[in-house]
Design a protein around this motif. Structure first.
Motif, mmCIF file in Angstrom:
data_model
loop_
_atom_site.group_PDB
_atom_site.id
_atom_site.type_symbol
_atom_site.label_atom_id
_atom_site.label_comp_id
_atom_site.label_asym_id
_atom_site.label_seq_id
_atom_site.Cartn_x
_atom_site.Cartn_y
_atom_site.Cartn_z
ATOM 1 N N CYS A 266 37.224 -56.666 -3.215
ATOM 2 C CA CYS A 266 36.710 -55.353 -2.871
ATOM 3 C C CYS A 266 36.211 -54.658 -4.134
ATOM 4 C CB CYS A 266 37.790 -54.514 -2.180
ATOM 5 S SG CYS A 266 39.391 -54.558 -3.023
ATOM 6 N N SER A 267 35.640 -53.470 -3.982
ATOM 7 C CA SER A 267 35.153 -52.698 -5.115
ATOM 8 C C SER A 267 35.777 -51.319 -5.093
ATOM 9 C CB SER A 267 33.621 -52.582 -5.073
ATOM 10 O OG SER A 267 33.014 -53.853 -5.164
ATOM 11 N N GLY A 268 35.817 -50.668 -6.265
ATOM 12 C CA GLY A 268 36.402 -49.342 -6.355
ATOM 13 C C GLY A 268 35.482 -48.376 -7.089
ATOM 14 N N VAL A 269 35.516 -47.100 -6.700
ATOM 15 C CA VAL A 269 34.748 -46.043 -7.366
ATOM 16 C C VAL A 269 35.527 -44.735 -7.291
ATOM 17 C CG1 VAL A 269 32.467 -47.050 -6.877
ATOM 18 C CG2 VAL A 269 33.479 -45.425 -5.258
ATOM 19 N N PHE A 270 35.223 -43.826 -8.203
ATOM 20 C CA PHE A 270 35.679 -42.450 -8.105
ATOM 21 C C PHE A 270 34.509 -41.599 -7.638
ATOM 22 C CE2 PHE A 270 39.260 -43.707 -10.758
ATOM 23 C CZ PHE A 270 40.278 -42.894 -10.270
ATOM 24 N N MET A 271 34.765 -40.710 -6.663
ATOM 25 C CA MET A 271 33.727 -39.827 -6.156
ATOM 26 C C MET A 271 34.381 -38.552 -5.623
ATOM 27 S SD MET A 271 30.698 -40.692 -3.375
ATOM 28 C CE MET A 271 31.852 -41.212 -2.076
ATOM 29 N N ASP A 272 33.861 -37.409 -6.021
ATOM 30 C CA ASP A 272 34.392 -36.113 -5.572
ATOM 31 C C ASP A 272 35.883 -35.985 -5.860
ATOM 32 O OD1 ASP A 272 31.881 -35.272 -4.532
ATOM 33 O OD2 ASP A 272 32.244 -36.451 -2.705
ATOM 34 N N GLY A 273 36.308 -36.526 -6.983
ATOM 35 C CA GLY A 273 37.703 -36.401 -7.385
ATOM 36 C C GLY A 273 38.663 -37.322 -6.660
ATOM 37 N N LYS A 274 38.154 -38.244 -5.858
ATOM 38 C CA LYS A 274 38.995 -39.175 -5.114
ATOM 39 C C LYS A 274 38.608 -40.610 -5.454
ATOM 40 C CE LYS A 274 39.412 -35.862 -1.311
ATOM 41 N NZ LYS A 274 39.111 -35.576 0.124
ATOM 42 N N PHE A 275 39.534 -41.528 -5.212
ATOM 43 C CA PHE A 275 39.298 -42.941 -5.464
ATOM 44 C C PHE A 275 39.033 -43.649 -4.144
ATOM 45 C CE2 PHE A 275 41.139 -47.286 -5.750
ATOM 46 C CZ PHE A 275 40.252 -47.815 -6.686
ATOM 47 N N TYR A 276 37.979 -44.481 -4.142
ATOM 48 C CA TYR A 276 37.599 -45.200 -2.930
ATOM 49 C C TYR A 276 37.640 -46.707 -3.168
ATOM 50 C CZ TYR A 276 35.887 -40.752 -1.099
ATOM 51 O OH TYR A 276 35.790 -39.452 -0.658
ATOM 52 N N VAL A 277 38.203 -47.414 -2.203
ATOM 53 C CA VAL A 277 38.151 -48.878 -2.176
ATOM 54 C C VAL A 277 37.162 -49.263 -1.078
ATOM 55 C CG1 VAL A 277 39.462 -51.010 -1.999
ATOM 56 C CG2 VAL A 277 40.577 -48.928 -2.821
ATOM 57 N N ILE A 278 36.209 -50.120 -1.402
ATOM 58 C CA ILE A 278 35.099 -50.386 -0.489
ATOM 59 C C ILE A 278 35.002 -51.877 -0.187
ATOM 60 C CG2 ILE A 278 32.593 -50.232 -0.186
ATOM 61 C CD1 ILE A 278 32.656 -47.814 -2.074
ATOM 62 N N GLY A 279 34.931 -52.195 1.108
ATOM 63 C CA GLY A 279 34.679 -53.562 1.551
ATOM 64 C C GLY A 279 35.790 -54.519 1.192
ATOM 65 N N GLY A 280 35.392 -55.762 0.969
ATOM 66 C CA GLY A 280 36.350 -56.809 0.641
ATOM 67 C C GLY A 280 36.574 -57.772 1.781
ATOM 68 N N GLU A 330 27.279 -39.232 -6.024
ATOM 69 C CA GLU A 330 26.532 -39.897 -4.963
ATOM 70 C C GLU A 330 26.748 -41.399 -5.109
ATOM 71 O OE1 GLU A 330 25.127 -38.474 -2.498
ATOM 72 O OE2 GLU A 330 25.003 -36.389 -3.190
ATOM 73 N N LEU A 331 26.966 -42.069 -3.983
ATOM 74 C CA LEU A 331 27.301 -43.486 -3.967
ATOM 75 C C LEU A 331 26.059 -44.339 -3.728
ATOM 76 C CD1 LEU A 331 29.475 -45.749 -3.946
ATOM 77 C CD2 LEU A 331 29.788 -45.284 -1.491
ATOM 78 N N TYR A 332 25.839 -45.315 -4.624
ATOM 79 C CA TYR A 332 24.696 -46.223 -4.526
ATOM 80 C C TYR A 332 25.197 -47.658 -4.462
ATOM 81 C CZ TYR A 332 22.123 -42.097 -6.175
ATOM 82 O OH TYR A 332 21.602 -40.833 -6.313
ATOM 83 N N ALA A 333 24.355 -48.524 -3.932
ATOM 84 C CA ALA A 333 24.703 -49.948 -3.848
ATOM 85 C C ALA A 333 23.477 -50.793 -4.130
ATOM 86 C CB ALA A 333 25.258 -50.282 -2.467
#
Length: 425
Positions: A266-280, A330-333
């Motif tokens: 999976c992948s991780g990012v910080f956005m708007d002060g929160k941590f997100y785990v994406i996909g996987g 803003e989240l990009y891929a």
């Protein structure tokens, strides 16, 4: 990169690794663009700064010890001064230093012992962070255990000291994460997981640090002095739902609430002060997950978000983890299959194509291509198709309008990016 031209800033100063040579005699990072003796005056609004001259030897200086000592006396060097720049006092000195480019810290550290101590202790980087002064450098590996650094604002390449791992670590899967002034490289040796840590302050590698639950193939991201790792696999290959927070200043690991779904790759990012785990990949049949998970660090909660992965559900499980990055919240891929850049809509929770990736950025099902946020830029690092042994660093600043990639640098090094991390400090 934030730079205050009025405070001890010089556009062609030596990079920060020369700090190491000043302090402990270790060889600094190699800068491929500088090999000459440079003499400059450090400008500032205060006339006091105009009295300070520094001679930097970026190659081999032919000056004798007596001549060098004379230059120090002429520059007003106070090796034991506690006021840093004596004419303006300690507080004003530090106020200026935090706004200098860290490329210049090697030169500044040569002024006196107080400068060297302040920079090497890491305290100056802490003050920079508290004052919102951050520069982003890119660290990447195209040769398994060899690492390069790139300063995108000055277009400079630097070679890190060699790592000394065993053969198992060299050949095993590795992840990387830059936290504070550290670059962490996670891998596996013969009997256990291992973490190699590069310190910007000392320009050296070390090992021995361990997280609470050793893992690989996890998602991760960092902000300031903290980094979060989520999911992945343990040493027996079990897919994990656990997560940990690393504090680089304290050197501690803290267990976080588990995710709703176990997942690896999976992948991780910080956005708007929160941590997100994406996909996987997860579930009983180890299929691609289309959902994400949101960690609210203030509340200590984790919730599932549907349809957050940009990777299509029919993608092969052997494909790379989602190539995602956050700029200006803003989240990009990077859609490596169609060579497109996509943007995530927070309101409708949908992905939309907004442009193309650099045409020469090749990958193997997403592997070998780096897609990262670097301050206010999106960065794409990769080699061209056809196996040419060089890489390109391309940049786009979303706030400046539609996608238009700028080539920041090209280097003959290898065309496959194994690991990449961005250090902001």
């Amino acid at each position: 990169m934030l730079e205050d031209q009025s405070c001890l800033v010089s556009k062609d100063c030596q990079r920060e690794s020369n700090l190491v040579a000043c302090m402990n005699g270790k060889e600094p990072l190699v800068n491929y663009q500088e090999h000459e003796l440079v003499k400059r005056k450090l400008p500032n609004k205060s006339d006091a700064f105009n009295k300070v001259e520094v001679t930097l030897s970026l190659g081999n200086s032919s000056a004798s010890p007596n001549e060098q000592a004379g230059k120090k006396r002429h520059a007003g060097d106070n090796s034991d001064s506690s006021s840093l720049i004596h004419a303006i006092g300690c507080d004003n000195s530090i106020g200026c230093l935090i706004h200098c480019s860290r490329s210049d810290y090697g030169a500044i550290a040569s002024l006196n012992r107080s400068f060297r101590s302040l920079i090497r202790s890491g305290e100056l980087y802490k003050l920079r962070r508290e004052n919102g002064v951050v520069e982003h450098w890119i660290y990447f590996s195209c040769q398994l255990v060899e690492w390069e650094a790139f300063d995108p604002s000055r277009g400079r390449w630097m070679h890190l000291p060699a790592m000394t791992p065993d053969e198992c670590f060299v050949l095993a899967d590795k992840e990387s994460l830059a936290v504070g002034t550290e670059l962490l490289v996670f891998g596996k040796e013969i009997f256990s997981h291992v973490i190699y840590r590069y310190s910007l302050l000392t320009n050296t590698w070390s090992s021995g640090m361990r997280m609470n639950v050793p893992r690989c193939l996890f998602g991760s991201a960092s902000i300031g002095e903290i980094g979060i790792l989520a999911g992945g696999c343990d040493s027996q290959g079990n897919i994990l739902s656990s997560a940990e927070l690393y504090n680089s200043e304290a050197g501690t690991w803290k267990t976080l609430p588990s995710m709703n779904k176990p997942r690896k790759m999976c992948s991780g990012v910080f956005m708007d002060g929160k941590f997100y785990v994406i996909g996987g990949i997860g579930g009983a049949e180890s299929k691609r997950l289309t959902c994400g998970e949101e960690y609210d660090l203030e509340k200590g909660t984790c919730r599932e978000i549907p349809n957050m992965s940009p990777v299509r559900a029919n993608a092969a499980t052997s494909d790379a983890p989602p190539l995602v990055a956050v700029v200006d919240n803003e989240l990009y891929a990077a859609d490596y299959a169609n060579m497109e850049v996509r943007k995530y809509g927070k309101q409708n929770k949908a992905w939309v194509t907004i442009g193309r990736l650099p045409e020469r950025a090749a990958s193997i099902y997403g592997w070998g291509l780096a897609f990262r946020a670097c301050g206010n830029r999106l960065i794409v690092i990769g080699g061209p198709k056809g196996g040419a042994e060089y890489i390109e660093v391309n940049s786009w600043v979303p706030s400046e309008g539609p996608i238009q990639w700028d080539l920041l640098g090209r280097k003959r090094y290898g065309s496959f990016v194994y690991n990449c991390a961005v250090m902001g400090c």
